[in-house]
Write a protein that holds these residues in place. Sequence first.
Motif, PDB file in Angstrom:
ATOM      1  N   PHE A  11       3.556  14.630   5.659  1.00 53.99           N
ATOM      2  CA  PHE A  11       2.382  13.761   5.762  1.00 53.99           C
ATOM      3  C   PHE A  11       2.157  12.998   4.462  1.00 53.99           C
ATOM      4  N   PHE A  12       2.281  13.680   3.319  1.00 51.18           N
ATOM      5  CA  PHE A  12       2.103  12.997   2.040  1.00 51.18           C
ATOM      6  C   PHE A  12       3.259  12.040   1.743  1.00 51.18           C
ATOM      7  N   LEU A  13       4.462  12.387   2.160  1.00 45.20           N
ATOM      8  CA  LEU A  13       5.583  11.453   2.025  1.00 45.20           C
ATOM      9  C   LEU A  13       5.331  10.196   2.850  1.00 45.20           C
ATOM     10  N   GLU A  14       4.821  10.394   4.032  1.00 45.73           N
ATOM     11  CA  GLU A  14       4.466   9.273   4.892  1.00 45.73           C
ATOM     12  C   GLU A  14       3.480   8.349   4.185  1.00 45.73           C
ATOM     13  N   SER A  15       2.479   8.934   3.593  1.00 42.38           N
ATOM     14  CA  SER A  15       1.463   8.167   2.883  1.00 42.38           C
ATOM     15  C   SER A  15       2.056   7.431   1.689  1.00 42.38           C
ATOM     16  N   ALA A  16       2.877   8.123   0.921  1.00 42.75           N
ATOM     17  CA  ALA A  16       3.484   7.505  -0.259  1.00 42.75           C
ATOM     18  C   ALA A  16       4.428   6.373   0.122  1.00 42.75           C
ATOM     19  N   PHE A  17       5.269   6.598   1.102  1.00 34.29           N
ATOM     20  CA  PHE A  17       6.230   5.576   1.489  1.00 34.29           C
ATOM     21  C   PHE A  17       5.561   4.387   2.161  1.00 34.29           C
ATOM     22  N   SER A  18       4.495   4.622   2.903  1.00 33.12           N
ATOM     23  CA  SER A  18       3.837   3.494   3.557  1.00 33.12           C
ATOM     24  C   SER A  18       3.080   2.630   2.555  1.00 33.12           C
ATOM     25  N   SER A  19       2.636   3.207   1.444  1.00 31.90           N
ATOM     26  CA  SER A  19       1.936   2.388   0.454  1.00 31.90           C
ATOM     27  C   SER A  19       2.890   1.744  -0.545  1.00 31.90           C
ATOM     28  N   ILE A  20       4.009   2.390  -0.828  1.00 32.42           N
ATOM     29  CA  ILE A  20       4.967   1.840  -1.790  1.00 32.42           C
ATOM     30  C   ILE A  20       5.919   0.852  -1.129  1.00 32.42           C
ATOM     31  N   PHE A  21       6.495   1.255  -0.002  1.00 26.91           N
ATOM     32  CA  PHE A  21       7.506   0.440   0.675  1.00 26.91           C
ATOM     33  C   PHE A  21       6.943  -0.145   1.949  1.00 26.91           C
ATOM     34  N   TYR A  22       5.802  -0.791   1.846  1.00 29.38           N
ATOM     35  CA  TYR A  22       5.168  -1.346   3.041  1.00 29.38           C
ATOM     36  C   TYR A  22       6.061  -2.404   3.648  1.00 29.38           C
ATOM     37  N   LYS A  23       6.292  -2.254   4.927  1.00 30.61           N
ATOM     38  CA  LYS A  23       7.086  -3.209   5.683  1.00 30.61           C
ATOM     39  C   LYS A  23       6.311  -3.520   6.950  1.00 30.61           C
ATOM     40  N   ASP A  24       6.300  -4.746   7.338  1.00 27.38           N
ATOM     41  CA  ASP A  24       5.513  -5.147   8.501  1.00 27.38           C
ATOM     42  C   ASP A  24       6.233  -4.737   9.780  1.00 27.38           C
ATOM     43  N   THR A  25       6.103  -3.473  10.118  1.00 27.79           N
ATOM     44  CA  THR A  25       6.643  -2.964  11.374  1.00 27.79           C
ATOM     45  C   THR A  25       5.498  -2.419  12.198  1.00 27.79           C
ATOM     46  N   LEU A  26       5.821  -1.922  13.351  1.00 30.54           N
ATOM     47  CA  LEU A  26       4.771  -1.402  14.227  1.00 30.54           C
ATOM     48  C   LEU A  26       4.065  -0.213  13.594  1.00 30.54           C
ATOM     49  N   LEU A  27       4.789   0.808  13.274  1.00 34.61           N
ATOM     50  CA  LEU A  27       4.232   2.020  12.679  1.00 34.61           C
ATOM     51  C   LEU A  27       5.299   2.636  11.790  1.00 34.61           C
ATOM     52  N   LEU A  28       4.885   3.465  10.865  1.00 30.13           N
ATOM     53  CA  LEU A  28       5.858   4.037   9.943  1.00 30.13           C
ATOM     54  C   LEU A  28       5.809   5.566   9.896  1.00 30.13           C
ATOM     55  N   ASN A  29       5.511   6.233  10.965  1.00 29.24           N
ATOM     56  CA  ASN A  29       5.323   7.669  10.875  1.00 29.24           C
ATOM     57  C   ASN A  29       6.534   8.485  11.320  1.00 29.24           C
ATOM     58  N   LEU A  30       7.672   8.172  10.813  1.00 25.61           N
ATOM     59  CA  LEU A  30       8.857   8.935  11.177  1.00 25.61           C
ATOM     60  C   LEU A  30       8.899  10.297  10.488  1.00 25.61           C
ATOM     61  N   PHE A  31       8.418  10.403   9.261  1.00 27.94           N
ATOM     62  CA  PHE A  31       8.406  11.697   8.577  1.00 27.94           C
ATOM     63  C   PHE A  31       7.551  12.705   9.334  1.00 27.94           C
TER      64      PHE A  31
END
Length: 134
Positions: A11-31
């Motif tokens: 969950f924290f990796l998800e948060s870190a990666f979504s704020s650092i490597f933001y990419k305009d995709t649908l959702l980023l919750n693969l972790f």
Amino acid sequence: MSKYLIVIISFFLESAFSSIFYKDTLLLNLFTLLSLYVVYPFFKNNKKNYYIMAVILGFIYDLVFMPNFGINFILFTIFSFTISKICDNFEETFFNNIFTSLLIIISYRLITYLIYIIFNNLNFDILVFLTSIY
């Protein structure tokens, strides 16, 4: 305790990666989604706690990351049931793990994309969908 630690770290990796490597995709919750698959063997004898954890995880995920509340709450619950059925009926091998992970990712992306098309008036674009799978 390690099973909960895996989910918390994802969950924290998800948060870190979504704020650092933001990419305009649908959702980023693969972790977070794949952590449900990773921790299932720890819950094999206690599925009730696994389902409760998936519901809570989906609820928290919706609170933190999603503008449309309830999507991951429902999808994480559905995927937890699906993951338990897959893991109970197939043996764990390297290729089964890869196949199941890909199946989870593609199914999740397809379902969320269709939900966004239906409820948010998103135009269907096959390239957007395919690039969201990675």
